[in-house]
Design a protein around this motif. Structure first.
Motif, PDB file in Angstrom:
ATOM      1  N   ALA A 135      47.809  45.809  60.078  1.00  0.00           N
ATOM      2  CA  ALA A 135      47.110  46.672  59.135  1.00  0.00           C
ATOM      3  C   ALA A 135      48.042  47.224  58.059  1.00  0.00           C
ATOM      4  O   ALA A 135      47.672  47.254  56.891  1.00  0.00           O
ATOM      5  N   PRO A 136      49.268  47.689  58.406  1.00  0.00           N
ATOM      6  CA  PRO A 136      50.159  48.117  57.326  1.00  0.00           C
ATOM      7  C   PRO A 136      50.453  46.992  56.337  1.00  0.00           C
ATOM      8  O   PRO A 136      50.571  47.229  55.142  1.00  0.00           O
ATOM      9  N   ALA A 137      50.561  45.768  56.837  1.00  0.00           N
ATOM     10  CA  ALA A 137      50.792  44.637  55.931  1.00  0.00           C
ATOM     11  C   ALA A 137      49.601  44.477  54.997  1.00  0.00           C
ATOM     12  O   ALA A 137      49.772  44.200  53.811  1.00  0.00           O
ATOM     13  N   ARG A 138      48.392  44.650  55.518  1.00  0.00           N
ATOM     14  CA  ARG A 138      47.202  44.551  54.681  1.00  0.00           C
ATOM     15  C   ARG A 138      47.234  45.626  53.594  1.00  0.00           C
ATOM     16  O   ARG A 138      46.906  45.365  52.443  1.00  0.00           O
ATOM     17  N   MET A 139      47.633  46.839  53.956  1.00  0.00           N
ATOM     18  CA  MET A 139      47.707  47.920  52.970  1.00  0.00           C
ATOM     19  C   MET A 139      48.748  47.603  51.900  1.00  0.00           C
ATOM     20  O   MET A 139      48.540  47.889  50.717  1.00  0.00           O
ATOM     21  N   ASP A 140      49.844  46.990  52.304  1.00  0.00           N
ATOM     22  CA  ASP A 140      50.888  46.603  51.361  1.00  0.00           C
ATOM     23  C   ASP A 140      50.366  45.539  50.397  1.00  0.00           C
ATOM     24  O   ASP A 140      50.607  45.602  49.188  1.00  0.00           O
ATOM     25  N   ILE A 141      49.633  44.574  50.934  1.00  0.00           N
ATOM     26  CA  ILE A 141      49.048  43.524  50.086  1.00  0.00           C
ATOM     27  C   ILE A 141      48.043  44.136  49.122  1.00  0.00           C
ATOM     28  O   ILE A 141      48.031  43.828  47.933  1.00  0.00           O
ATOM     29  N   GLU A 142      47.178  45.037  49.627  1.00  0.00           N
ATOM     30  CA  GLU A 142      46.183  45.693  48.777  1.00  0.00           C
ATOM     31  C   GLU A 142      46.865  46.482  47.649  1.00  0.00           C
ATOM     32  O   GLU A 142      46.400  46.472  46.514  1.00  0.00           O
ATOM     33  N   ALA A 143      47.968  47.159  47.958  1.00  0.00           N
ATOM     34  CA  ALA A 143      48.699  47.919  46.939  1.00  0.00           C
ATOM     35  C   ALA A 143      49.268  46.987  45.874  1.00  0.00           C
ATOM     36  O   ALA A 143      49.219  47.301  44.676  1.00  0.00           O
ATOM     37  N   THR A 144      49.801  45.852  46.306  1.00  0.00           N
ATOM     38  CA  THR A 144      50.341  44.877  45.350  1.00  0.00           C
ATOM     39  C   THR A 144      49.229  44.331  44.461  1.00  0.00           C
ATOM     40  O   THR A 144      49.406  44.177  43.248  1.00  0.00           O
ATOM     41  N   LEU A 145      48.058  44.060  45.052  1.00  0.00           N
ATOM     42  CA  LEU A 145      46.926  43.565  44.269  1.00  0.00           C
ATOM     43  C   LEU A 145      46.474  44.604  43.247  1.00  0.00           C
ATOM     44  O   LEU A 145      46.189  44.268  42.093  1.00  0.00           O
ATOM     45  N   ALA A 146      46.414  45.862  43.655  1.00  0.00           N
ATOM     46  CA  ALA A 146      46.015  46.929  42.734  1.00  0.00           C
ATOM     47  C   ALA A 146      47.021  47.058  41.587  1.00  0.00           C
ATOM     48  O   ALA A 146      46.635  47.258  40.427  1.00  0.00           O
ATOM     49  N   GLU A 147      48.288  46.944  41.904  1.00  0.00           N
ATOM     50  CA  GLU A 147      49.326  47.010  40.876  1.00  0.00           C
ATOM     51  C   GLU A 147      49.176  45.846  39.895  1.00  0.00           C
ATOM     52  O   GLU A 147      49.310  46.024  38.684  1.00  0.00           O
ATOM     53  N   ALA A 148      48.879  44.669  40.409  1.00  0.00           N
ATOM     54  CA  ALA A 148      48.725  43.495  39.544  1.00  0.00           C
ATOM     55  C   ALA A 148      47.530  43.665  38.611  1.00  0.00           C
ATOM     56  O   ALA A 148      47.595  43.267  37.439  1.00  0.00           O
ATOM     57  N   VAL A 149      46.452  44.268  39.104  1.00  0.00           N
ATOM     58  CA  VAL A 149      45.296  44.529  38.237  1.00  0.00           C
ATOM     59  C   VAL A 149      45.701  45.484  37.120  1.00  0.00           C
ATOM     60  O   VAL A 149      45.363  45.281  35.955  1.00  0.00           O
ATOM     61  N   GLY A 150      46.456  46.520  37.472  1.00  0.00           N
ATOM     62  CA  GLY A 150      46.921  47.479  36.470  1.00  0.00           C
ATOM     63  C   GLY A 150      47.797  46.849  35.412  1.00  0.00           C
ATOM     64  O   GLY A 150      47.727  47.213  34.237  1.00  0.00           O
ATOM     65  N   LEU A 151      48.632  45.901  35.811  1.00  0.00           N
ATOM     66  CA  LEU A 151      49.508  45.239  34.851  1.00  0.00           C
ATOM     67  C   LEU A 151      48.716  44.434  33.833  1.00  0.00           C
ATOM     68  O   LEU A 151      49.140  44.282  32.687  1.00  0.00           O
ATOM     69  N   GLY A 152      47.580  43.920  34.245  1.00  0.00           N
ATOM     70  CA  GLY A 152      46.761  43.134  33.338  1.00  0.00           C
ATOM     71  C   GLY A 152      46.043  43.985  32.301  1.00  0.00           C
ATOM     72  O   GLY A 152      45.573  43.481  31.292  1.00  0.00           O
ATOM     73  N   GLN A 153      45.971  45.296  32.555  1.00  0.00           N
ATOM     74  CA  GLN A 153      45.239  46.186  31.665  1.00  0.00           C
ATOM     75  C   GLN A 153      46.132  46.939  30.687  1.00  0.00           C
ATOM     76  O   GLN A 153      45.666  47.749  29.917  1.00  0.00           O
ATOM     77  N   LEU A 154      47.418  46.701  30.723  1.00  0.00           N
ATOM     78  CA  LEU A 154      48.328  47.357  29.806  1.00  0.00           C
ATOM     79  C   LEU A 154      49.456  46.419  29.426  1.00  0.00           C
ATOM     80  O   LEU A 154      49.587  45.333  29.960  1.00  0.00           O
ATOM     81  N   ARG A 155      50.252  46.863  28.506  1.00  0.00           N
ATOM     82  CA  ARG A 155      51.389  46.050  28.079  1.00  0.00           C
ATOM     83  C   ARG A 155      52.509  46.213  29.101  1.00  0.00           C
ATOM     84  O   ARG A 155      53.256  47.181  29.068  1.00  0.00           O
ATOM     85  N   ALA A 156      52.594  45.287  29.979  1.00  0.00           N
ATOM     86  CA  ALA A 156      53.608  45.338  31.033  1.00  0.00           C
ATOM     87  C   ALA A 156      54.882  44.660  30.556  1.00  0.00           C
ATOM     88  O   ALA A 156      54.841  43.707  29.776  1.00  0.00           O
ATOM     89  N   SER A 157      55.984  45.152  31.062  1.00  0.00           N
ATOM     90  CA  SER A 157      57.269  44.541  30.709  1.00  0.00           C
ATOM     91  C   SER A 157      57.436  43.232  31.476  1.00  0.00           C
ATOM     92  O   SER A 157      56.782  42.999  32.495  1.00  0.00           O
ATOM     93  N   ASP A 158      58.329  42.405  30.973  1.00  0.00           N
ATOM     94  CA  ASP A 158      58.621  41.138  31.647  1.00  0.00           C
ATOM     95  C   ASP A 158      59.097  41.376  33.069  1.00  0.00           C
ATOM     96  O   ASP A 158      58.722  40.650  33.989  1.00  0.00           O
ATOM     97  N   SER A 159      59.909  42.413  33.253  1.00  0.00           N
ATOM     98  CA  SER A 159      60.431  42.672  34.599  1.00  0.00           C
ATOM     99  C   SER A 159      59.324  43.149  35.549  1.00  0.00           C
ATOM    100  O   SER A 159      59.326  42.777  36.724  1.00  0.00           O
ATOM    101  N   ASP A 160      58.369  43.943  35.041  1.00  0.00           N
ATOM    102  CA  ASP A 160      57.244  44.374  35.883  1.00  0.00           C
ATOM    103  C   ASP A 160      56.388  43.180  36.299  1.00  0.00           C
ATOM    104  O   ASP A 160      55.959  43.073  37.446  1.00  0.00           O
ATOM    105  N   LEU A 161      56.144  42.279  35.356  1.00  0.00           N
ATOM    106  CA  LEU A 161      55.355  41.087  35.664  1.00  0.00           C
ATOM    107  C   LEU A 161      56.092  40.185  36.652  1.00  0.00           C
ATOM    108  O   LEU A 161      55.483  39.643  37.584  1.00  0.00           O
TER     109      LEU A 161
END
Length: 125
Positions: free
Chosen positions: A13-39
């Motif tokens: 379950a903690p791994a699932r939460m970690d994956i969900e957090a990464t997915l949420a972060e990736a969605v956020g990156l698509g909605q703003l001007r993200a730096s190359d390093s963030d991407l």
């Protein structure tokens, strides 16, 4: 249709939460001007999550009748995912970096829904 097996115990379950957090972060990156390093960081994290779930998906594919429509659909999707994670980590343009993160995000979500902990097959490939 054969139901996919649940993810191995190592994907807890903690791994699932970690994956969900990464997915949420990736969605956020698509909605703003993200730096190359963030991407690049998001792409690396998504690749790692995908690679942790692929073995379970591959094992499920191996249980299906080879040549059947379910096997063909699953095999095609898994081959596409393998191709996506094999792409260079440093795309040439900002647009291609955003596209790469979005493709990895979608593949990671697909695997999480089907082969992550507590996953239930939605029946579509």
């Amino acid at each position: 249709m054969v139901d996919p097996p649940h993810a191995p115990a190592c994907l807890s379950a903690p791994a699932r939460m970690d994956i969900e957090a990464t997915l949420a972060e990736a969605v956020g990156l698509g909605q703003l001007r993200a730096s190359d390093s963030d991407l690049a960081t998001a792409a690396t994290a998504l690749r790692g999550h995908i690679e942790s779930m692929l073995p379970t998906a591959e094992k499920h594919a191996a249980t299906l009748w080879r040549g059947g429509t379910t096997w063909c659909s699953l095999r095609s999707r898994l081959d596409t995912i393998r191709h996506e994670i094999a792409q260079p980590a440093a795309p040439l343009t900002p647009l291609s970096a955003h596209v790469q993160v979005e493709l990895l995000r979608r593949s990671c979500r697909w695997l999480l829904e089907r082969y992550g902990p507590d996953a239930e097959d939605k029946g579509s490939c």
